[in-house]
Design a protein around this motif. Sequence first.
Motif, PDB file in Angstrom:
ATOM      1  N   ASP A 253       0.814  -1.208   0.000  1.00  0.00           N
ATOM      2  CA  ASP A 253       0.000   0.000   0.000  1.00  0.00           C
ATOM      3  C   ASP A 253       0.853   1.265   0.000  1.00  0.00           C
ATOM      4  O   ASP A 253       0.328   2.372  -0.198  1.00  0.00           O
ATOM      5  CB  ASP A 253      -0.928   0.001   1.226  1.00  0.00           C
ATOM      6  N   LEU A 254       2.162   1.117   0.219  1.00  0.00           N
ATOM      7  CA  LEU A 254       3.061   2.269   0.223  1.00  0.00           C
ATOM      8  C   LEU A 254       3.748   2.398  -1.133  1.00  0.00           C
ATOM      9  O   LEU A 254       4.018   1.397  -1.797  1.00  0.00           O
ATOM     10  CB  LEU A 254       4.120   2.110   1.325  1.00  0.00           C
ATOM     11  N   ASP A 255       4.045   3.626  -1.530  1.00  0.00           N
ATOM     12  CA  ASP A 255       4.775   3.841  -2.779  1.00  0.00           C
ATOM     13  C   ASP A 255       6.144   3.180  -2.688  1.00  0.00           C
ATOM     14  O   ASP A 255       6.825   3.264  -1.660  1.00  0.00           O
ATOM     15  CB  ASP A 255       4.945   5.336  -3.048  1.00  0.00           C
ATOM     16  N   ARG A 256       6.549   2.540  -3.778  1.00  0.00           N
ATOM     17  CA  ARG A 256       7.817   1.812  -3.807  1.00  0.00           C
ATOM     18  C   ARG A 256       8.996   2.767  -3.580  1.00  0.00           C
ATOM     19  O   ARG A 256       9.031   3.873  -4.108  1.00  0.00           O
ATOM     20  CB  ARG A 256       7.969   1.121  -5.157  1.00  0.00           C
ATOM     21  N   LEU A 257       9.955   2.316  -2.788  1.00  0.00           N
ATOM     22  CA  LEU A 257      11.205   3.061  -2.584  1.00  0.00           C
ATOM     23  C   LEU A 257      12.343   2.287  -3.229  1.00  0.00           C
ATOM     24  O   LEU A 257      12.513   1.098  -2.983  1.00  0.00           O
ATOM     25  CB  LEU A 257      11.512   3.224  -1.093  1.00  0.00           C
ATOM     26  N   LEU A 258      13.138   2.944  -4.055  1.00  0.00           N
ATOM     27  CA  LEU A 258      14.324   2.315  -4.601  1.00  0.00           C
ATOM     28  C   LEU A 258      15.403   2.245  -3.525  1.00  0.00           C
ATOM     29  O   LEU A 258      15.381   2.990  -2.544  1.00  0.00           O
ATOM     30  CB  LEU A 258      14.839   3.099  -5.801  1.00  0.00           C
ATOM     31  N   HIS A 259      16.374   1.353  -3.728  1.00  0.00           N
ATOM     32  CA  HIS A 259      17.444   1.167  -2.745  1.00  0.00           C
ATOM     33  C   HIS A 259      18.117   2.487  -2.400  1.00  0.00           C
ATOM     34  O   HIS A 259      18.246   2.842  -1.220  1.00  0.00           O
ATOM     35  CB  HIS A 259      18.476   0.180  -3.298  1.00  0.00           C
ATOM     36  N   GLY A 260      18.546   3.232  -3.407  1.00  0.00           N
ATOM     37  CA  GLY A 260      19.270   4.477  -3.146  1.00  0.00           C
ATOM     38  C   GLY A 260      18.423   5.508  -2.432  1.00  0.00           C
ATOM     39  O   GLY A 260      18.934   6.292  -1.618  1.00  0.00           O
ATOM     40  N   THR A 299      10.267  11.669   1.457  1.00  0.00           N
ATOM     41  CA  THR A 299       9.341  10.552   1.697  1.00  0.00           C
ATOM     42  C   THR A 299       8.756  10.721   3.090  1.00  0.00           C
ATOM     43  O   THR A 299       9.499  10.826   4.074  1.00  0.00           O
ATOM     44  CB  THR A 299      10.073   9.204   1.609  1.00  0.00           C
ATOM     45  N   THR A 300       7.463  10.775   3.178  1.00  0.00           N
ATOM     46  CA  THR A 300       6.821  10.907   4.488  1.00  0.00           C
ATOM     47  C   THR A 300       6.774   9.537   5.163  1.00  0.00           C
ATOM     48  O   THR A 300       6.161   8.602   4.641  1.00  0.00           O
ATOM     49  CB  THR A 300       5.397  11.463   4.349  1.00  0.00           C
ATOM     50  N   ILE A 301       7.465   9.447   6.289  1.00  0.00           N
ATOM     51  CA  ILE A 301       7.481   8.199   7.058  1.00  0.00           C
ATOM     52  C   ILE A 301       6.559   8.372   8.260  1.00  0.00           C
ATOM     53  O   ILE A 301       6.851   9.143   9.175  1.00  0.00           O
ATOM     54  CB  ILE A 301       8.906   7.842   7.507  1.00  0.00           C
ATOM     55  N   SER A 302       5.439   7.687   8.233  1.00  0.00           N
ATOM     56  CA  SER A 302       4.444   7.831   9.293  1.00  0.00           C
ATOM     57  C   SER A 302       5.012   7.359  10.629  1.00  0.00           C
ATOM     58  O   SER A 302       5.768   6.380  10.701  1.00  0.00           O
ATOM     59  CB  SER A 302       3.199   7.017   8.940  1.00  0.00           C
ATOM     60  N   LYS A 303       4.646   8.065  11.690  1.00  0.00           N
ATOM     61  CA  LYS A 303       5.071   7.669  13.029  1.00  0.00           C
ATOM     62  C   LYS A 303       4.585   6.257  13.361  1.00  0.00           C
ATOM     63  O   LYS A 303       5.215   5.540  14.149  1.00  0.00           O
ATOM     64  CB  LYS A 303       4.554   8.673  14.062  1.00  0.00           C
ATOM     65  N   GLU A 304       3.485   5.864  12.747  1.00  0.00           N
ATOM     66  CA  GLU A 304       2.939   4.524  12.997  1.00  0.00           C
ATOM     67  C   GLU A 304       3.856   3.431  12.441  1.00  0.00           C
ATOM     68  O   GLU A 304       3.811   2.287  12.894  1.00  0.00           O
ATOM     69  CB  GLU A 304       1.559   4.393  12.347  1.00  0.00           C
ATOM     70  N   HIS A 305       4.694   3.785  11.461  1.00  0.00           N
ATOM     71  CA  HIS A 305       5.567   2.796  10.837  1.00  0.00           C
ATOM     72  C   HIS A 305       6.904   2.644  11.558  1.00  0.00           C
ATOM     73  O   HIS A 305       7.607   1.656  11.349  1.00  0.00           O
ATOM     74  CB  HIS A 305       5.848   3.190   9.377  1.00  0.00           C
ATOM     75  N   ILE A 306       7.257   3.609  12.380  1.00  0.00           N
ATOM     76  CA  ILE A 306       8.598   3.634  12.968  1.00  0.00           C
ATOM     77  C   ILE A 306       8.888   2.424  13.858  1.00  0.00           C
ATOM     78  O   ILE A 306       9.978   1.840  13.776  1.00  0.00           O
ATOM     79  CB  ILE A 306       8.831   4.958  13.727  1.00  0.00           C
ATOM     80  N   PRO A 307       7.951   1.977  14.723  1.00  0.00           N
ATOM     81  CA  PRO A 307       8.258   0.783  15.538  1.00  0.00           C
ATOM     82  C   PRO A 307       8.630  -0.432  14.694  1.00  0.00           C
ATOM     83  O   PRO A 307       9.552  -1.184  15.038  1.00  0.00           O
ATOM     84  CB  PRO A 307       6.965   0.547  16.324  1.00  0.00           C
ATOM     85  N   ALA A 308       7.944  -0.640  13.573  1.00  0.00           N
ATOM     86  CA  ALA A 308       8.261  -1.783  12.711  1.00  0.00           C
ATOM     87  C   ALA A 308       9.618  -1.609  12.048  1.00  0.00           C
ATOM     88  O   ALA A 308      10.370  -2.580  11.882  1.00  0.00           O
ATOM     89  CB  ALA A 308       7.175  -1.945  11.651  1.00  0.00           C
ATOM     90  N   ILE A 309       9.970  -0.383  11.678  1.00  0.00           N
ATOM     91  CA  ILE A 309      11.284  -0.111  11.082  1.00  0.00           C
ATOM     92  C   ILE A 309      12.386  -0.381  12.111  1.00  0.00           C
ATOM     93  O   ILE A 309      13.413  -0.996  11.794  1.00  0.00           O
ATOM     94  CB  ILE A 309      11.345   1.338  10.558  1.00  0.00           C
ATOM     95  N   LEU A 310      12.171   0.049  13.332  1.00  0.00           N
ATOM     96  CA  LEU A 310      13.155  -0.222  14.396  1.00  0.00           C
ATOM     97  C   LEU A 310      13.308  -1.726  14.619  1.00  0.00           C
ATOM     98  O   LEU A 310      14.414  -2.220  14.879  1.00  0.00           O
ATOM     99  CB  LEU A 310      12.722   0.466  15.699  1.00  0.00           C
TER     100      LEU A 310
END
Length: 355
Positions: A253-260, A299-310
């Motif tokens: 559901d999120l826009d694709r991010l390239l590696h770089g 790129t807007t990184i939602s605060k809701e996504h940060i725990p999963a990224i950590l």
Amino acid sequence: MKPIISASYSIYFNDDAYQNLNDYISKNEISKVYILTDNNSHKFCLPKFKTKIPNSVTIQTITIKDGEINKNINTCVHVWKKLTELEADRKSLIINIGGGMVTDLGGFVASTFKRGIKFINIPTTLLSMVDASVGSKTGVDLDNLKNLVGLFSNPEMVLIDSTFLETLPERELKSGVAEVIKYGLTFDADLLATIKQDKWKEVAALNNIIYQSIEIKNKVVLEDFKETGLRKVLNFGHTVGHAIESYYLDHKDLDRLLHGEAIAIGMIVEAYISKQQCGFPEAELDALKQYVLKTYGKTTISKEHIPAILELMKHDKKNIKGTVRYILLKNIGEFVIDAESSNEMVVEGLAYYER
């Protein structure tokens, strides 16, 4: 351009590359030649490649789906089965033509098929030219975890043909620029200045940028092949960046991010941590952020996504005894290996990127 000599292979450039490839095939006992491409490199790069090798060389092509999402063990199984169907033997040669996904996966496939057959990398993206195809890392992702399964394995040679970059969309070219920024921050202030002047948009300058980047990486790899010390520096920005990339890869559901693009965010966050913990100059941090935002947008990184990224960061290959480790900077070209930090500092760094 002079070849760059690595541990047991060389990196050749442009027209010299094909001459060395043809010499290699004619002088070695190669039973069959297989080309591994993805959909994109099959369409845009394979036709040119075929004009550079003699008609007497019979090749068979295996094409896989493009995209990081297909860099997995299922794709490997598909290629192993195709090699078996096409009667590949231990004297066979695989030539990987494509971006980092193709060279990483193709090298892994070759190194494990019948306990190892020879392979050659021909990177076709800027990212793979300056990073993925050099240094002998092969591997695939496990679920959404980047490069978790793989091994170190040397190719027979690497061929750099910068004209392949003419086939790339600008977004893909910019993705490779992020890795060059990394080399500049960690090893070469002049290279960093060249990038900040957007010289990568000029053909002649880009050839020199590619050459300088490969020289830097090769020098580091020769000193620390298995990444026990110095080579870890090449992961600056990747602890946070890989986690962001993995998260976006796993959420359709999120826009694709390239590696770089993900690594560029990671470099800002890790440069922020560097400022807080190691005194990295604030002016350099702000200049990095300004250039990254100008080049890649935000790129807007939602605060809701940060725990999963950590949580994803816990799987980084540099971690030691369950502790997340970072490469941090004291200044341009001055770094700290295996540094520790806190989740709170990462959250602060992401907030700095967002504001």
